[in-house]
Design a protein around this motif. Structure first.
Motif, PDB file in Angstrom:
ATOM      1  N   PHE A   1       0.847  -1.158   0.000  1.00 26.20           N
ATOM      2  CA  PHE A   1       0.000   0.000   0.000  1.00 26.20           C
ATOM      3  C   PHE A   1       0.896   1.226   0.000  1.00 26.20           C
ATOM      4  N   SER A   2       0.803   2.056  -0.995  1.00 26.79           N
ATOM      5  CA  SER A   2       1.647   3.243  -1.123  1.00 26.79           C
ATOM      6  C   SER A   2       1.005   4.435  -0.430  1.00 26.79           C
ATOM      7  N   THR A   3       1.704   5.001   0.537  1.00 26.82           N
ATOM      8  CA  THR A   3       1.170   6.184   1.215  1.00 26.82           C
ATOM      9  C   THR A   3       1.083   7.356   0.240  1.00 26.82           C
ATOM     10  N   LYS A   4       2.071   7.484  -0.613  1.00 22.54           N
ATOM     11  CA  LYS A   4       2.084   8.567  -1.600  1.00 22.54           C
ATOM     12  C   LYS A   4       0.879   8.460  -2.530  1.00 22.54           C
ATOM     13  N   ALA A   5       0.602   7.269  -3.001  1.00 22.35           N
ATOM     14  CA  ALA A   5      -0.525   7.066  -3.912  1.00 22.35           C
ATOM     15  C   ALA A   5      -1.857   7.361  -3.222  1.00 22.35           C
ATOM     16  N   ALA A   6      -1.970   7.041  -1.955  1.00 24.78           N
ATOM     17  CA  ALA A   6      -3.215   7.319  -1.222  1.00 24.78           C
ATOM     18  C   ALA A   6      -3.509   8.812  -1.212  1.00 24.78           C
ATOM     19  N   PHE A   7      -2.503   9.619  -0.886  1.00 23.47           N
ATOM     20  CA  PHE A   7      -2.699  11.066  -0.853  1.00 23.47           C
ATOM     21  C   PHE A   7      -2.930  11.639  -2.252  1.00 23.47           C
ATOM     22  N   LEU A   8      -2.181  11.138  -3.233  1.00 18.46           N
ATOM     23  CA  LEU A   8      -2.371  11.620  -4.604  1.00 18.46           C
ATOM     24  C   LEU A   8      -3.777  11.314  -5.112  1.00 18.46           C
TER      25      LEU A   8
ATOM     26  N   ALA B   1      -6.453  10.884  -3.355  1.00 15.34           N
ATOM     27  CA  ALA B   1      -7.411  11.732  -2.635  1.00 15.34           C
ATOM     28  C   ALA B   1      -7.436  13.147  -3.217  1.00 15.34           C
ATOM     29  N   ALA B   2      -6.291  13.641  -3.643  1.00 15.78           N
ATOM     30  CA  ALA B   2      -6.234  14.973  -4.247  1.00 15.78           C
ATOM     31  C   ALA B   2      -6.852  14.973  -5.645  1.00 15.78           C
ATOM     32  N   TYR B   3      -6.643  13.883  -6.381  1.00 15.16           N
ATOM     33  CA  TYR B   3      -7.112  13.800  -7.756  1.00 15.16           C
ATOM     34  C   TYR B   3      -8.584  13.407  -7.863  1.00 15.16           C
ATOM     35  N   GLN B   4      -9.006  12.442  -7.052  1.00 15.16           N
ATOM     36  CA  GLN B   4     -10.370  11.920  -7.094  1.00 15.16           C
ATOM     37  C   GLN B   4     -10.929  11.797  -5.680  1.00 15.16           C
ATOM     38  N   PRO B   5     -11.321  12.886  -5.066  1.00 19.07           N
ATOM     39  CA  PRO B   5     -11.850  12.787  -3.706  1.00 19.07           C
ATOM     40  C   PRO B   5     -13.193  12.031  -3.678  1.00 19.07           C
ATOM     41  N   HIS B   6     -13.231  10.993  -2.880  1.00 19.66           N
ATOM     42  CA  HIS B   6     -14.463  10.233  -2.669  1.00 19.66           C
ATOM     43  C   HIS B   6     -14.268   9.351  -1.441  1.00 19.66           C
ATOM     44  N   GLU B   7     -15.236   8.553  -1.099  1.00 22.05           N
ATOM     45  CA  GLU B   7     -15.193   7.756   0.126  1.00 22.05           C
ATOM     46  C   GLU B   7     -13.986   6.811   0.169  1.00 22.05           C
ATOM     47  N   LEU B   8     -13.690   6.149  -0.923  1.00 23.79           N
ATOM     48  CA  LEU B   8     -12.554   5.221  -0.940  1.00 23.79           C
ATOM     49  C   LEU B   8     -11.231   5.954  -0.729  1.00 23.79           C
ATOM     50  N   SER B   9     -11.038   7.072  -1.413  1.00 24.44           N
ATOM     51  CA  SER B   9      -9.786   7.807  -1.238  1.00 24.44           C
ATOM     52  C   SER B   9      -9.675   8.368   0.176  1.00 24.44           C
ATOM     53  N   ASP B  10     -10.799   8.749   0.784  1.00 25.93           N
ATOM     54  CA  ASP B  10     -10.786   9.187   2.187  1.00 25.93           C
ATOM     55  C   ASP B  10     -10.316   8.063   3.100  1.00 25.93           C
ATOM     56  N   ARG B  11     -10.804   6.861   2.856  1.00 27.58           N
ATOM     57  CA  ARG B  11     -10.384   5.703   3.671  1.00 27.58           C
ATOM     58  C   ARG B  11      -8.913   5.379   3.458  1.00 27.58           C
ATOM     59  N   MET B  12      -8.440   5.529   2.232  1.00 25.69           N
ATOM     60  CA  MET B  12      -7.033   5.270   1.947  1.00 25.69           C
ATOM     61  C   MET B  12      -6.131   6.259   2.692  1.00 25.69           C
ATOM     62  N   VAL B  13      -6.500   7.533   2.689  1.00 26.17           N
ATOM     63  CA  VAL B  13      -5.714   8.539   3.399  1.00 26.17           C
ATOM     64  C   VAL B  13      -5.767   8.281   4.902  1.00 26.17           C
ATOM     65  N   GLU B  14      -6.923   7.901   5.396  1.00 26.15           N
ATOM     66  CA  GLU B  14      -7.052   7.583   6.820  1.00 26.15           C
ATOM     67  C   GLU B  14      -6.090   6.458   7.209  1.00 26.15           C
ATOM     68  N   GLN B  15      -6.019   5.416   6.394  1.00 24.59           N
ATOM     69  CA  GLN B  15      -5.100   4.307   6.656  1.00 24.59           C
ATOM     70  C   GLN B  15      -3.642   4.753   6.540  1.00 24.59           C
ATOM     71  N   ALA B  16      -3.352   5.566   5.549  1.00 20.36           N
ATOM     72  CA  ALA B  16      -1.983   6.061   5.384  1.00 20.36           C
ATOM     73  C   ALA B  16      -1.567   6.880   6.594  1.00 20.36           C
ATOM     74  N   ARG B  17      -2.458   7.728   7.081  1.00 17.30           N
ATOM     75  CA  ARG B  17      -2.146   8.545   8.259  1.00 17.30           C
ATOM     76  C   ARG B  17      -2.000   7.681   9.501  1.00 17.30           C
ATOM     77  N   LYS B  18      -2.868   6.708   9.626  1.00 23.30           N
ATOM     78  CA  LYS B  18      -2.873   5.857  10.820  1.00 23.30           C
ATOM     79  C   LYS B  18      -1.666   4.921  10.861  1.00 23.30           C
ATOM     80  N   LEU B  19      -1.352   4.300   9.737  1.00 20.11           N
ATOM     81  CA  LEU B  19      -0.325   3.257   9.714  1.00 20.11           C
ATOM     82  C   LEU B  19       1.025   3.718   9.167  1.00 20.11           C
TER      83      LEU B  19
END
Length: 71
Positions: free
Chosen positions: A1-8, A10-28
């Motif tokens: 799981f790429s933390t960089k890709a999660a944030f990118l 979320a910036a490019y396509q904000p939606h529920e899945l990208s929000d969850r990805m950023v949450e996981q990146a921040r948490k883990l």
């Protein structure tokens, strides 16, 4: 799981899945030196011994883009 890709994503396509990805990146993915480059999918552990300026610079650019979009 790429933390960089999660944030990118979320910036490019904000939606529920990208929000969850950023949450996981921040948490883990957070380390004492910024964000680890990735998180192992099996263990959920960050690659704490590998973080780089590129990953963290791209994450900061993505966050800036998200903030500018909400202003």
């Amino acid at each position: 799981f790429s933390t960089k890709a999660a944030f990118l994503w979320a910036a490019y396509q904000p939606h529920e899945l990208s929000d969850r990805m950023v949450e996981q990146a921040r948490k883990l993915g957070k380390t004492k030196n910024g964000f680890a480059s990735s998180i192992y999918s099996r263990t959920g552990r960050a690659t704490a011994h590998y973080t780089d300026i590129n990953t963290n610079a791209v994450i900061l650019q993505a966050i800036t883009s998200m903030l500018e979009g909400s202003a």
